[in-house]
Design an enzyme around this catalytic site. Sequence first.
Site, short mmCIF file in Angstrom:
data_model
loop_
_atom_site.label_atom_id
_atom_site.label_comp_id
_atom_site.label_asym_id
_atom_site.label_seq_id
_atom_site.Cartn_x
_atom_site.Cartn_y
_atom_site.Cartn_z
N ASP A 1 -47.65 53.67 16.75
CA ASP A 1 -48.71 54.72 16.38
C ASP A 1 -49.37 54.52 14.97
O ASP A 1 -49.09 53.64 14.38
CB ASP A 1 -47.92 55.94 16.61
CG ASP A 1 -46.86 56.28 15.69
OD1 ASP A 1 -46.72 55.60 14.49
OD2 ASP A 1 -46.58 57.67 15.62
N ASP B 1 -38.64 60.09 20.24
CA ASP B 1 -38.21 59.23 19.13
C ASP B 1 -37.72 60.17 17.97
O ASP B 1 -38.20 61.42 17.87
CB ASP B 1 -39.32 58.17 18.47
CG ASP B 1 -40.46 59.02 17.79
OD1 ASP B 1 -40.10 59.40 16.69
OD2 ASP B 1 -41.47 59.57 18.48
#
Lengths: 347, 428
Positions: free
Chosen positions: B96, B259
């Site tokens: 990301d 996460d």
Amino acid sequence: MFAVDGKVVPKFAAVSRIRRAGHDVAGYQRPEVLAHIDEIRSYVESDNPMIPNAVVLAFDKRVRFESALGPTGTYTRPGEIIIPMENGWEEEDKPGFIVDGQQRLAAVREAEVEAFPLCVTAFITDDLKQQTEQFILVNSTKPLPKGLIYELLPNTVARLSSALNKRRFPAELLTLLNRDENSPMKGLIQTPTNPQGVIKDNSILRMLEASLSEGVLYRHKTKEGADVEAMFSLLCAYWGAVRIVFEDAWGKPPKKSRLMHGAGILSMGHVMDWVGDRHRGKRLPTVDIFARDLGPLRDVCRWTDGVWDFGPGQQRKWNELQNTSKDIQLLANHLLVQYKTRVGSAA
Amino acid sequence: MKFFFPDSQDLVDPGFDFEKERWSEARIRQRDDRYAHEIFRKRAFDGLLVSKGIVDGFGGVGSRYSLGQRNRLLRNGVREFFRLDNAPYDLPVMGDCGAFTYVKERVPPYTVDQVIQFYSDCQFDFGLSVDHVIFEFKSTWDADEAAVPPEIRERQAITLQLAREFLDRHRKSKPMFSAVGVAQGWSPNSYANAVKALQSMGYRYIAMGGMVPLKTPEILASLAAVAGVRKPSTKLHLLGVTRTEAIPRFASYGVASFDSTSPLRQAFKDDRDNYYTLDGAFTAIRIPQVEGNATLQKLVLSGAVDQAIARRLERACLAVMRDYEAGKAGVKDVVRVLMEYEHLARPHRSDSPVSKRRRSSTDNESAYREVLEVAPWRNCACEVCRQLGHHVILFRGAERNRRRGFHNLYVFYRRLQRELGRSAEAAA
């Protein structure tokens, strides 16, 4: 001056620790630097250690010197020094103060050795001012220039501090690059004994260290140590190619060529790691292979004049690049992006 | 439900000497160090999350990578850099942008092309579209849409626009990674709208951003709103959200993965819950390093604490813990020595306003007594506890604290499997 077992010194000498007593500063020593002590301790525990420089102690008037009969020189006189010593003394009862050498004494105190001989230079005074003066005087000397240490490093084998141990191998490679007939950098690296060199020794060391941990030189490390021959021929091939491709910029002082400047050496070092990984299948790429890969970069480099084009709004005059991590990163990224688009990827 | 562990270059030196407290002599950072997946034979997470913001560093947030490390990651890719093949199970890697590193900017500092290049160079398995995080959240804005500040709306619009571009380029250049869209919102309905828009672009895997500071009911309310528009084939990922107790409900709303760093970070950031067990947590035993602990170092420098005494007590604490582990000292002796050092190392805590909110040292005393009596590390099967023994419970220096964090990851993963009604071994 006298010699003594370092393990015994704490029994009769205290550290005058700096502290506040009311409004005044009392004492003068700083706290022990444990990491430093640990380094000395490892050395004391190593094979054949020796601490040749004397520690300095100040004694109060309870300590006496009784000279012996016999010949006396101008400065030296044999005799006996009488130091009172009692078990269970508090720190402030002790007749001695450590003026210089507290880290060495702490290291000897903590080392796993039976005994350790030390030289002591002592003077007798009851005056704290005099002790403080001596403390300042012995502790304001200038440390040895780094470059000189690095040049001496390859000729040592003993355990030095961790920081120096890590630099010993890069320093060895630097010496080879600066001395060997086959090296494109022969005589070009500036060291204390080669002041006319144009590339700063520190730039070369940093370039080598980066590649030894992250780049192509790491691939030539072995379980036993390092394949020096392979590393050296790889360095000669790559920098030989740099010399060919950037002929105009090579060998000039950094004021006239940014290639010889810290920013140039370090970013070209990153390119070396990239090119090296692209050819990781081959054991040792030759000068020709490196030169063919570097050729396409010639058009985007402005080592000696003109303006670097790092993208929209990011233009820099050739001599405005500084030896800072930011500039090195900017230049390295630019070169790597150009290399990737013009030549190819690593993996 | 898959658990991704965000990379922050959390490594330990396998040669660290716990008695002498020295790193191995010729150690090269990262190369000779070990990641959690190289320590544990059994799984402690299902994949890694790597942020461009962490790798590059941005603005005041410096990179956790050296320039050399970053280049090596770009050259050799995530599998080689993280030595993923050393783990006896597959670990996919998600990339990301690390939107929190540039949260203060008006627009994200990366172009879609740069980000796609980054994901391709590093050979990610999943790549998240470029997003701009929204930290404000008000459920009441759903009833009063005009009250939503324009700069917040703009952030969602930017995120959706970049997601559209991201998917376009992805379709054209066909890189190896799968594209994941990011939804940002400020309320249940706005999250649902973002998911709807991303689905109509073509995304089938959508990451929910900006939920870190939300309370569990707010997250659940948003997921419920999303459930109203979510296609059955669309999978959701929760960015940075842990909440083990809510996991089954998250799953029922289509959350397929999440996460979190918090199991690792609690080992050394939390005041109390430092060492995880399957059913709770214990407080780690604080034995600060005389050199290396900033507070204590200041006390020594100012002369308020005598360094020699501090060192003596520090050593006495380590020795008494060793004796305790060997069965040669009792809980009472250990706590007495620990508290003596604690009083010296943190002498004025009760006077400062901060400490009122924190535990007083009498609390520590009972927490230490509890953890010593149970000695949970003796019953843990993980490699860290097996190898370290009592050192794992010592709050002291990165080598111990980070290993305790690894242990927490291992336990957290087992808690998670239990919540999901699976055994961790079956999941591995």
